[in-house]
Structure formats: structure tokens, C-alpha cells
Design a protein around this motif. Structure first.
Motif, PDB file in Angstrom:
ATOM      1  N   HIS A 135      -0.946   3.834  -4.298  1.00  0.00           N
ATOM      2  CA  HIS A 135      -0.081   4.407  -3.274  1.00  0.00           C
ATOM      3  C   HIS A 135      -0.553   5.786  -2.820  1.00  0.00           C
ATOM      4  CE1 HIS A 135       2.541   1.097  -4.145  1.00  0.00           C
ATOM      5  NE2 HIS A 135       2.818   1.530  -5.354  1.00  0.00           N
ATOM      6  N   ARG A 169       0.830  -1.201   0.000  1.00  0.00           N
ATOM      7  CA  ARG A 169       0.000   0.000   0.000  1.00  0.00           C
ATOM      8  C   ARG A 169       0.871   1.261   0.000  1.00  0.00           C
ATOM      9  NH1 ARG A 169      -5.331   0.787   1.731  1.00  0.00           N
ATOM     10  NH2 ARG A 169      -5.852   2.935   2.352  1.00  0.00           N
ATOM     11  N   GLY A 222      -4.443   4.236  -1.434  1.00  0.00           N
ATOM     12  CA  GLY A 222      -4.476   2.783  -1.465  1.00  0.00           C
ATOM     13  C   GLY A 222      -5.760   2.209  -2.016  1.00  0.00           C
TER      14      GLY A 222
END
Length: 650
Positions: A349, A253, A352
Motif C-alpha cells: 500500500h 493497491r 504498491g
């Protein structure tokens, strides 16, 4: 043509509709006590409207009195227009309400105070005391004004995420929308079904666009627009890749954790990795800084360019390119390049991926409820078989039960192959669709396996999503070569009975593999291939998996075609050759005036966040075309021609 025969108290006759309906018979009685003037008042057997015949007006079968316009033509193309009359009010009733509630009675669509009279056709008061207009006058007036029959601003065919986002975005802008869904629940491939205490996602359980920040959290934004919010569970990783040559990569993540894992696995490519993903961040940051609307609307584009010129130029530079080509400028390792080709680069990222509590199907249910909350309609078991085109313009749709609905615009959430090959089969394929099909072919479908298993077969630290390709990179795009697995109960245990887990398994499969089989051979083949796929997962990831199965259901491309109305079960287009970015992908407008497409066969392509973007773009373009948003017809024409030219370069 029509004929009328009158006596002082009884009027009867027959006529044929100008739109090509079969001739209908009617018997009507004049009752001067209801309203002044010679209006026709009678009774109808509306039950007969359920079939292909339009039915007979019969003053005996029903006790309910109605005044009927002399054309008997419903403006929304719901077989007939009928009026109920009292001494002070007159309103319209239509067969749509009867069909949906299944009862042998009428529902009032609207009512107006009677003053001098009512024309019964155009929903306008008529300042006169004489008789209702005759058939010739009514048909002539109807033919001169098509706007009066457009009770909806937009009809949306199909309730996938793309269609739902387009519909809800239009509804919150004030448009009146009718959504028609073939199935009994919304969502399409983002729907759900329940079996023996399990709640299965029909399609992918990897949910991008659910974060609480930025401009690419499109699902969050779409829900918020209609006053809804879903509780979500953060996923600590996106996908765990299990690849040839013992390559194992977990996409974390958090970006630093992902880069650390990748550079640890490929230390000799550290510099190239940082440069490539640095360019990916440039694209993401440019997108994330912009308000996302239709790329086919020039006023919006000009506004964004003057506010964010550098970001717009960045996107214009990267749009004709694809990620694989950029990666090859910096990276040489074939295993790493193959991994980059296989993975999805998105907002993983930045916020997430997050799984909605209760399952993916809750997204569609919330959007559909929000659509209704904003004054629009959703009709289920409404199987659209034709898009009606009048003088080159899409004006309505026809359902399998014979009902017709009309609107100012039609939005198809079906694939472009279904839209132009089936819903518009009587129309010549437009040139731009020919060009699209030369560049793109139907992506293959999937074999899907939904299983309930005993929880103890999975280690407690198992990742939610896995991609498995065991032996050879060449098998990546072959049928049954790779396996995608989701275990949503690792995040939300409420989806399965206590002590159980859900496994969603998908592998590429082609329709041709399932044709010309007897029912017995079809069933055997399903079980055989499913057993092989489960066996591969048992060997690679979960020993004892087969013996832990308590529920298993297998779907083939024929299943996807049947329940999701997708041509050959396809999930969107696939380029025939290496594409020049996304230039060749069509946007939302089509060569047919008033017809728009939305979903995974439009720019930017497949995936929940992609089709949500498609829905937002479509709603903006439609809103501009019907006058809800600002537009410039001159700039529109120039801009659309420019986009067509750019697509020809792909």
C-alpha cells in the motif's frame, strides 16, 4: 618437494605444490635475449589444464614463448602462473582466460615495464639483475603472504537476487567482486526461460520493492546503484484470495480500498481490523524511515538510534513477535485470522506492487550487467563444489572443472543446507548452524506448472495474482492443498504470442513424493498431479481452462533441485514450532571466518524484497570487514555475541 636439473641451455624438473596438487613436469629453455638474468622461458600445453591433471610443459605443441616463474604457482589458484616476456615488458597470463574463451591461446592479465627484473610470483618488480628466485625462495615467500593471491575482495556463489544485490552493492563501493553462476543466465529462482514465443518467470511474479518512494523500494535502489532503471507496470491489486467458506478478498493497491473490502466482509471485526493493521503500519513506518544496512554492524545501529530513537525502539519491540499473535489480540473471527495467516504484509500500500516490463528475469540481467559495468566479473557455467578453508578461514572456492579462485571473503547465495552440508562437507557443522537447524527445517518445495493458454478463456477483468484454497483451512500447509496462480500477461502482453496468456501455477510439494520412481512413473505422476491442479482452477475460476492449453511444462522438487541447486528443492527455512518473531533467523556472518551467507535462509527470510534486504545487509557487513566501510572490531565482537545470545532465546 621439488627437483631441478640444469644444463647451460635447458632446464627441466618436477615438483609438487604445497597446496596438494599433483606433481607436474616441465621443460623450460633459457633465452638471455629476452631479459637480463636467468629466467625460465618455455611453452605450455594449457589445454591439459581443463582436466583434473595439471598438464605438461611442452616446448613443441605451442609456438608461443612464455617466461615462467620457477614455482609455477598461480596466486589466484588458477592452476599455473605464466609470464610473457619482451625486451621491455613482462606480464602475467593465466589459464582462466583460456578456459573461458575456449581457444588454445593465452590472454594477458596485466603487464609491467621491466627495469631490473621481475619475480614472476608476487606481481612485484624486483630490483636485481641476477637469476629469478629458486623454488625454495618462491614457495617460502608465497606462504608468508596470502594477501597477494587474493585478487578479489569477494567471491559470490550463485546469482540469485540476494547474491546479485550483495555483489553490486560491494562493487559500487569499490570492491572487486567475482560472481560464479552454475547456470547460463543469472537470477536463480528469479530468472526466466523462453519457449515457443513465451517468456516465463521461473519463480514468483509478485514484485514488491519496485516503487519510486520510501526506503523499502529495495529493487529500485539496487538497480539505481549500478545505473539501471526498469520500466514497470502498476498492479491494481496484490492478490485475490479465494478461501474456504466462500471467503473472497481482493487485496487492493490502495489501503482505504482494502480496508473497506475487509470490513465489509467482516463488519463485526471492524474495530479489530483497524487496530491490527494500525500496528502493522507502525512497523512499516519505522522501517521506512531508516536507512537499511546491516543489523550486525554496531556503528550503523548506533547512528540510526541517535537519529531515529523512537523508530528503532518500535522495531526492537516488534522484532520478537509475529503478526499472527498480534492479530489475535484484536480479532476473534477464525476465517479472518486464517486469512491474515495466509497473506503477505509488506509495502503493497506504499507504492504498491509493480511488474517489470519484459518479465522478472530482467531484474537479474540488469544487476549482472551493472556488476560488470563497475569492473567486476560474472562467470557462467561455473559450478562451485567446494569452499576452500585454510586455518579456519574461508579463502576460496573450487569448481567442478578443477579451477580454483581465491578472495578475501566468500559469500554463499546457496541455502545454508547446501552451504554447510555440501560446499563445506569436510568441515564440522558449527554450533550456531546446529542451533539454527534445531529451530528451522527446510520448507517444502513446489510443483510448478507453466502454461500458455488461449486468451479467450480468461475474463478481461481477471486479476493478475490468485491464491486458491477451496475447502479446508487445515489444507493450507499440506502438499497440493493450496494453489498460487500468476497471470503476468494481464499486465504485460509482450510475454506471450498474440492471443495467448501465460499462467504460472505453484503448489506445495515435497521431495519425498518424487523419489524412487522409474522415469516412466515419474512422468506419469507429474502429468497426473498437474492435471488435477489445473482441473481445480478450471472448476473454481476459469471454465474450459483445460481445453484452452496450447503449451504446458511441469516442474517438480527434483527440477528445482537440479536447475537451482537447492537442497531438496527447498525455498528457505520454516520454523519447527511457532517462532518468537525473527529472532531465530541467522544473519549474514557465519562461524567460519571470511564466510558469509545471503538469501532466503538468512534474516529476514523468503521473498524478493526480503532477499534484497539480505543482500544489502551482507554487502555492508563485508564492506566493513574489508575496510571499505567504517567499523570497530571491539564493538563488532561484543555486538555479534549479543546477537548470538538473542538468537538463543528464540
Amino acid at each position: 618437494m621439488h627437483s631441478l636439473h640444469a644444463s647451460p641451455t635447458l632446464l627441466s624438473g618436477s615438483f609438487t605444490f604445497a597446496s596438494g596438487f599433483m606433481s607436474a613436469q616441465f621443460i623450460s629453455r633459457h633465452d638471455s635475449k629476452l631479459i637480463s638474468g636467468s629466467h625460465f622461458v618455455g611453452c605450455c600445453n594449457f589445454q591439459s589444464f581443463r582436466g583434473t591433471q595439471l598438464g605438461t610443459f611442452n616446448p613443441i605443441k605451442l609456438k608461443c614463448k612464455m617466461g615462467c616463474s620457477s614455482t609455477f604457482r598461480h596466486l589466484n589458484s588458477l592452476e599455473f602462473c605464466a609470464c610473457f616476456c619482451t625486451e621491455s615488458k613482462l606480464g602475467l597470463c593465466d589459464s582462466q582466460f583460456l578456459v573461458t574463451n575456449g581457444k588454445n591461446r593465452l590472454s594477458c592479465a596485466n603487464s609491467v615495464k621491466l627495469k631490473s627484473g621481475y619475480d614472476g610470483v608476487h606481481r612485484r618488480k624486483v630490483w636485481r639483475t641476477g637469476a629469478v628466485m629458486n623454488v625454495d625462495e618462491a614457495v617460502e615467500r608465497e606462504s608468508k603472504s596470502t594477501a597477494d593471491r587474493d585478487s578479489y575482495d569477494a567471491i559470490v556463489i550463485g546469482s540469485g537476487i540476494g547474491g546479485l544485490v550483495a555483489a553490486t552493492q560491494l562493487a559500487v563501493k569499490g570492491a572487486k567482486v567475482l560472481m560464479l553462476e552454475k547456470y547460463v543466465i543469472p537470477g536463480g529462482s528469479s530468472g526466466f526461460y523462453e519457449r515457443d514465443g513465451y517468456t516465463f518467470d521461473v519463480g514468483s511474479s509478485v514484485m514488491f520493492g519496485f516503487s519510486d518512494k520510501g526506503n523499502l523500494n529495495l529493487i529500485t535502489q539496487a538497480l539505481a546503484a549500478v545505473g539501471h532503471k526498469m520500466e514497470v507496470i502498476p498492479d491494481p491489486s496484490t492478490v485475490h484470495f479465494h478461501l474456504p467458506n466462500d471467503v473472497s478478498v481482493r487485496v487492493h493497491r490502495e489501503y482505504p480500498d482494502f480496508i473497506t473490502e475487509l470490513t465489509t466482509r467482516f463488519p463485526h471485526e471492524k474495530e479489530g481490523i483497524l487496530k491490527f493493521y494500525g500496528e502493522c503500519w507502525k512497523v512499516f513506518n519505522a522501517l521506512n524511515s531508516l536507512e537499511l544496512k546491516s543489523l550486525e554492524e554496531p556503528l550503523y545501529l548506533f547512528g540510526q538510534f541517535f537519529r531515529k530513537p523512537l523508530e528503532c525502539l518500535t522495531l526492537a519491540y516488534y522484532l520478537p513477535q509475529n503478526a499472527g499473535d498480534i492479530a489475535r489480540k484484536y480479532i476473534k473471527d477464525l476465517d479472518l485470522l486464517s486469512f491474515i495467516d495466509a497473506e503477505v504484509v509488506c509495502d503493497r500500500h506504499f507504492g504498491g506492487i509493480n511488474y517489470p516490463v519484459g518479465g522478472v528475469g530482467g531484474i537479474a540481467k540488469s544487476l549482472a550487467q551493472g556488476l560488470v559495468d563497475h569492473g567486476s566479473k560474472v562467470l557462467y557455467k561455473a559450478n562451485v563444489t567446494n569452499i576452500i578453508v585454510d586455518n579456519g578461514k574461508a579463502v576460496g572456492v573450487r569448481l567442478s572443472d578443477g579451477r580454483e579462485f581465491y578472495a578475501r571473503t566468500i559469500i554463499s547465495n546457496a541455502t545454508r543446507w547446501d552451504t554447510f552440508g555440501k560446499l563445506l562437507k569436510a568441515e564440522k557443522l558449527p554450533k550456531e548452524e546446529e542451533n539454527f537447524q534445531k529451530l528451522y527445517m527446510k520448507a517444502p518445495s513446489f510443483l510448478s506448472i507453466h502454461m500458455g493458454v488461449k486468451a479467450e478463456v480468461l475474463p478481461p477483468d481477471t486479476d493478475c495474482h490468485h491464491f486458491v484454497l477451496e475447502t479446508n483451512w487445515k489444507q493450507l500447509e499440506e502438499a497440493y492443498g493450496s494453489i498460487f496462480l500468476s497471470i503476468p500477461t494481464m499486465l504485460d502482453s509482450s510475454l506471450a504470442p498474440e492471443g495467448r496468456h501465460i499462467l504460472h501455477i505453484f503448489t506445495v510439494s515435497c521431495m519425498d513424493d518424487w523419489l524412487r520412481l522409474s522415469p516412466e512413473d515419474y512422468k506419469k505422476k507429474k502429468e497426473h498431479i498437474a492435471d488435477e491442479i489445473v482441473g481445480r482452477l478450471e472448476k473454481k475460476l476459469f471454465p474450459g481452462l483445460k481445453s484452452s492449453i496450447v503449451l504446458k511444462e511441469v516442474g517438480t522438487p527434483k527440477t528445482h533441485r537440479r536447475y537451482l541447486a537447492r537442497d531438496d528443492g527447498t525455498y528457505g527455512p520454516m520454523p519447527r514450532v511457532v517462532p518468537k518473531g525473527l529472532l531465530g533467523m541467522p544473519f549474514n556472518t557465519t562461524a567460519i571466518d571470511g564466510l558469509y551467507c545471503v538469501g532466503d535462509s538468512c534474516f529476514p527470510g523468503q521473498g524478493v524484497i526480503a532477499v534484497a534486504f539480505s543482500g544489502i545487509m551482507c554487502a555492508h557487513r563485508v564492506a566493513a570487514d574489508i575496510g571499505i566501510e567504517k567499523s570497530s572490531p571491539v564493538l563488532d565482537a561484543v555486538h555479534l555475541r549479543l546477537l548470538g545470545w538473542l538468537r538463543s532465546l528464540a
